[in-house]
Design an enzyme around this catalytic site. Structure first.
Site, short mmCIF file in Angstrom:
data_model
loop_
_atom_site.label_atom_id
_atom_site.label_comp_id
_atom_site.label_asym_id
_atom_site.label_seq_id
_atom_site.Cartn_x
_atom_site.Cartn_y
_atom_site.Cartn_z
N TYR A 1 26.75 28.63 10.74
CA TYR A 1 27.81 27.65 10.49
C TYR A 1 27.70 27.03 9.10
CZ TYR A 1 28.97 27.81 15.49
OH TYR A 1 29.34 28.22 16.74
N LYS B 1 18.01 36.81 18.87
CA LYS B 1 18.55 38.18 18.94
C LYS B 1 17.68 39.03 18.00
CE LYS B 1 21.73 41.18 20.20
NZ LYS B 1 21.64 41.82 21.52
N ASP C 1 21.86 37.71 24.74
CA ASP C 1 22.79 38.34 25.70
C ASP C 1 22.23 38.24 27.11
OD1 ASP C 1 20.86 39.91 24.52
OD2 ASP C 1 22.06 41.74 24.40
N ASP D 1 25.61 26.75 20.62
CA ASP D 1 26.99 26.30 20.81
C ASP D 1 27.57 26.99 22.05
OD1 ASP D 1 29.50 25.33 20.48
OD2 ASP D 1 29.92 26.30 18.57
N ASP E 1 27.92 25.35 26.14
CA ASP E 1 29.22 25.23 26.82
C ASP E 1 29.22 26.04 28.12
OD1 ASP E 1 30.25 23.53 24.99
OD2 ASP E 1 32.06 24.68 24.59
#
Ligand code: NAD
Length: 365
Positions: free
Chosen positions: A142, A192, A224, A248, A252
């Site tokens: 980001y 990852k 994942d 993020d 959620d």
């Protein structure tokens, strides 16, 4: 009586309604610990824009920095949607987070057994879930540079950069390990690393920090798989630490285990600073009706006691009062289902009920 100084930024929409309940609860519980709450209330977001032509002023940011502990409601509303990006209420949030240097975002995901039926997942899967997600907040893709859009042989393309330095990873990892010590002493680091260079740096840096915490168990999971495991068996997790992008998405996803956004608190920490806010927005559709669910704001006040005041018993009392309220069947409109034994309660009734049970707890002890 010593004083506890905080800044309250009630903000817009339901922000002031839910923040007031959180402040009343905080004042009551602190008094029980012989502490006096000293609150500086300041305008923020749309309300600040109306007064000063800016969603936050330098003076307000300075007061927040000096006070170090900030309780925020929510910002935003349709009347400010057409303002330019730097005048919009949400711009104030980004400025505040960056001024306070809060690099770790903590989101507890706790499934109250009384509300297990409100989730879209099966009760037996989610009942007993108690996860803390620690998300890196100021780095990763980001913020990474270069970041641009260009064109190659007539084909437009865009580039974002996922960059993590060892120090960025290690400071957020330390927060994860410290908070795990207050819980079940297990940290799962999510990355990852089978594909991404920045994830290999992430994992190596986490492993180095883990050596300082031999009493805390560390595991690693690829993102994942973590996304699947959160739905398959959320009870396996205690603390999850992860980067900005993965955090993020996973936070959620995990929030939906609880069934309602009106229940979720958050804390953003960095150095001595702490910013506490409900996860939900300003809910303009119900603002001013007195029906907002204040429990996420109240639970944020519990986090404030835990992480900024180092007052775990006060945090626990607030959380017990929330639990008791739910067990007694009180339900704000957003989580009300016509189940037997439940009663619809407005913001004021929930506030009264919380204060009553906090006072009863004090009388009983
Ligand atoms: P929202 O979270 O405000 O509302 C989504 C839905 O959930 C609405 O139906 C609302 O009534 C309900 N809801 C949310 N919190 C509730 C509560 N405590 N009690 C009862 N019901 C609740 O999200 P949105 O509608 O997408 O955004 C509204 C405004 O809030 C926008 O301006 C947005 O930019 C802003 N926003 C601010 C923050 C923040 O301040 N941190 C976060 C998200 C959105």
């Amino acid at each position: 009586m010593s004083e506890v100084k905080i800044v309250a930024l009630p903000g817009d929409g339901i922000g002031p309604e839910v923040t007031q309940v959180a402040l009343d609860v905080l004042e009551t519980v602190l008094e029980q610990h012989d502490l006096k709450l000293n609150v500086t209330k300041l305008p923020f977001g749309g309300t600040c824009y109306e007064e000063f032509g800016e969603p936050v002023t330098d003076e307000i940011l300075q007061t927040c920095k000096e006070t170090k502990v900030v309780l925020l409601g929510a910002v935003g509303g349709p009347q400010w949607d057409d303002l330019s990006a730097n005048k919009r209420p949400e711009a104030a949030l980004l400025k505040l987070r960056s001024e306070l240097g809060v690099f770790a975002n903590l989101r507890p995901i706790f499934v109250h057994s009384a509300l297990a039926g409100a989730s879209t997942l099966k009760e037996e899967v989610i009942e007993g879930t108690d996860i803390l997600i620690v998300r890196e907040l100021t780095g990763g893709v980001y913020f990474g540079k270069p970041r641009f859009t260009s064109e190659e042989n007539g084909d437009p393309f865009s580039v974002d950069t996922m960059k993590y330095s060892r120090s960025e990873v290690q400071r957020v990892t330390r927060i994860a390990f410290e908070t795990a010590r207050l819980r079940d002493k297990r940290v799962c680091s999510v990355d990852k690393m089978n594909v991404l260079e920045s994830s290999r740096m992430w994992r190596k840096s986490v492993l180095e920090v883990a050596e300082e915490y031999p009493d805390v168990e560390l595991s690693h999971m690829l993102v994942d798989n973590a996304a699947m495991q959160l739905i398959r068996n959320p009870k396996q997790f205690d603390v999850i630490v992860t980067g900005n992008l993965f955090g993020d998405i996973l936070s959620d996803e995990a929030s939906m285990l609880t069934g309602s956004i009106g229940m979720l608190p958050s804390a953003s920490l960095g150095g001595e600073n702490g910013l506490y806010e409900p996860v939900h927005g300003s809910a303009p559709d119900i603002a001013g009706k007195g029906i907002a669910n204040p429990l996420a704001a109240v639970a944020s006040a519990a986090l404030l006691c835990r992480y900024s005041l180092d007052l775990e018993p006060a945090a626990k009392k607030i959380e017990s009062a929330i639990l008791q309220l739910l067990e007694e069947g009180y339900r704000p409109a957003d989580i009300y289902t016509e189940e037997p034994g439940t009663k619809l309660a407005n913001t004021g009734e929930i506030s009264n009920q919380l204060l009553t049970s906090l006072n009863e707890m004090a009388d009983a002890s």
